[in-house]
Scaffold this active site. Structure first.
Site, short mmCIF file in Angstrom:
data_model
loop_
_atom_site.label_atom_id
_atom_site.label_comp_id
_atom_site.label_asym_id
_atom_site.label_seq_id
_atom_site.Cartn_x
_atom_site.Cartn_y
_atom_site.Cartn_z
CB SER A 241 45.60 38.35 40.29
OG SER A 241 45.19 38.60 41.61
CG HIS A 271 47.07 34.18 43.25
ND1 HIS A 271 46.46 34.68 44.36
CD2 HIS A 271 47.05 35.22 42.34
CE1 HIS A 271 46.09 35.94 44.16
NE2 HIS A 271 46.43 36.28 42.94
CG HIS A 318 48.19 35.32 52.90
ND1 HIS A 318 48.78 36.55 52.76
CD2 HIS A 318 47.19 35.26 51.99
CE1 HIS A 318 48.14 37.21 51.81
NE2 HIS A 318 47.18 36.46 51.32
NE ARG A 327 40.91 37.30 51.54
CZ ARG A 327 41.84 37.10 50.62
NH1 ARG A 327 41.69 37.61 49.40
NH2 ARG A 327 42.94 36.40 50.90
CG ASP A 377 41.86 30.54 47.72
OD1 ASP A 377 40.94 31.10 47.11
OD2 ASP A 377 43.05 30.92 47.64
#
Ligand code: CMX
Length: 443
Positions: A241, A271, A318, A327, A377
């Site tokens: 992105s 993604h 990743h 995160r 995610d």
């Protein structure tokens, strides 16, 4: 000129001169070499661009202008009575490289509230789409429809000096960011709440207003939204992105066109769409087992079945990270601090934790997955579901609202520093074979 823009100009104008001088003096210095595998496999590890807003380390994870997520949860200004940072603060930090004061953040919040009016035709376009249109497709279409408002495009058509590009990009970016929560909430209410909309409340901060317009008034949802919109903002420049926004922007496409390109990349399952995939993957597991909490053995079998079917385990792996994503850890901490209290547990969040306990060893045992650890995610959907935001095909839109802050801060820097149009070289397999043969002959 608003307070933040003035501060940015003070930083960017001298830095643009410094970068120009650096290129002039050191432009021929080498930064590294790359391999055939890198050329075929997504350019991983190649240095190919400059991103000022954040830097990713394979082991330590993301740092925003040098600060970790743990540090920022402590240091960034909070809403009155709040415990999580306001996303306004991380935008300020990314843009000017300094921690904001409470006044800086309040001023930015007010600035976004002032700019937040979405032109009617954007809602009309959304209303015309088939109800089945994926929320991310709707989001991208809405951003494109709003391109009519681009001050950069209008000024460029009239003719502007290169030195002034960043000023218009700043204005467009601020307007776009200010309007995204309204658009996201409109898509949400249209698709899942019968088209009954909730007016924005200009007294609320950017994240709380999004929760409010989606229909969630409880304090904990606003708290989660502030954390969510802070941790998803940026992951240095090479992710799909960020890179797509930067690349399209390099053609001097305005922020609306550039950010829509970024959103289209975010909508891919490898993604940002992975947050939707994780939830549907966990729900399918529960369905297969007839509900309740699965055992670790059942989760192991489910992961192995996923791999045997030639599918990815969503939320794991990743391209850069080689450890648990900070995160993910921040969301785990949120669960433990605010949800798993007084003996209460949430089944989906508990399954996320159990997957974390068994998945890495299984993924590692394949011998090919470079990072067996969870990414952002793997956890986000479980927290949203806990608070009743169960429409998992909407989750990536929330990611996109947050990601606007990082990629648009970078776009402003790109134009301020006079970044050139991107045009890397490409070669054919025949060319690579010849190169390999020539190298072998020399050896
Ligand atoms: N499950 C199964 N296989 C995986 C895997 C996973 N979670 N992660 C990587 N692999 C596979 C790859 O598909 C690749 O297989 P092939 O050699 O057969 O093509 C192999 O392992 C090597 O891949 P890698 O170098 O470890 O990973 P990449 O850098 O190519 O890809 C990523 C990174 C994130 C796309 C990948 O790990 C993945 O598909 N994960 C699942 C989807 C996901 O969670 N994406 C979200 C990432 C965070 C975000 O951007 O939001």
């Amino acid at each position: 000129m608003d307070r933040l823009k003035e501060k940015f100009a003070q930083k960017a104008v001298p830095m643009a001169a410094e970068v120009k001088a650096l290129i002039k003096e050191h432009g021929d210095k080498k930064l590294g070499e790359y391999t055939v595998a890198q050329v075929y496999q997504g350019m991983k590890g190649m240095i190919g661009m400059v991103t000022e807003t954040s830097k990713l380390d394979a082991e330590d994870g993301i740092r925003f202008r040098g600060y970790t997520i743990t540090e920022l949860r402590e240091k960034l200004p909070k809403a009155p009575g709040g415990t999580e940072p306001l996303p306004e603060g991380i935008f300020y930090l990314m843009l000017v490289g300094e921690l904001p004061s409470v006044e800086d953040v309040v001023s930015l919040s007010n600035e976004w509230a002032r700019r937040s009016i979405v032109p009617k035709h954007v809602f009309d376009v959304l209303d015309e789409l088939p109800a089945s249109t994926h929320p991310m497709t709707q989001f991208s279409i809405a951003v494109m429809a709003m391109q009519t408002e681009s001050l950069f495009a209008a000024a460029y058509a009239k003719g502007i000096n290169k030195k002034d590009y960043w000023d218009y990009i700043y204005e467009d970016s601020m307007n776009l960011i200010a309007r995204l929560p309204r658009i996201a909430a409109f898509i949400y209410r249209n698709k899942y709440k019968g088209g009954v909309h909730i007016e924005p409340d200009s007294k609320l901060d950017w994240a709380a207003n999004l929760a409010h317009m989606m229909g969630y008034e409880v304090f904990d949802v606003k708290r989660l939204m502030r954390l969510y919109l802070t941790i998803h903002v940026d992951h240095e420049g090479g992710n799909v992105s960020a890179h797509a926004t930067h690349l399209v922007g390099s053609a001097l496409s305005d922020p609306y066109l550039s950010f829509a390109a970024g959103l289209n990349g975010l909508a891919g399952p490898l993604h940002g769409l992975a947050n939707q995939e994780v939830l549907s993957w966990i729900l399918k597991l529960r369905e297969e087992l007839g509900g309740g909490l699965p055992s670790k053995e059942q989760i192991s079998d489910y992961i192995k079945k996923t791999l045997e079917a030639g599918k990815v385990v969503p939320g794991y792996g990743h391209a850069v990270l080689r450890k648990t994503d900070p995160r993910f850890a921040a969301q785990q901490d949120f669960y433990n601090r605010y949800i798993k209290v007084n003996g209460k547990v949430d089944d989906i969040c508990e399954i996320v934790q159990m997957v974390y306990e068994v998945a890495p060893a299984i993924l590692e045992s394949t011998g090919k997955i470079k990072n067996p650890w969870p990414n952002v995610d793997a956890h986000s959907g479980a927290l949203l579901t806990h608070y009743g935001i169960t429409e998992f095909d909407f989750y990536t839109v929330l990611f996109g609202v947050s990601r606007s802050l990082g990629v648009l801060a970078s776009l402003i820097w790109d134009r301020a520093l006079g970044s050139a149009i991107e045009r890397p070289n490409s070669v054919t397999t025949e060319w690579i074979k010849k190169k390999i043969a020539a190298t072998a002959t020399k050896a």
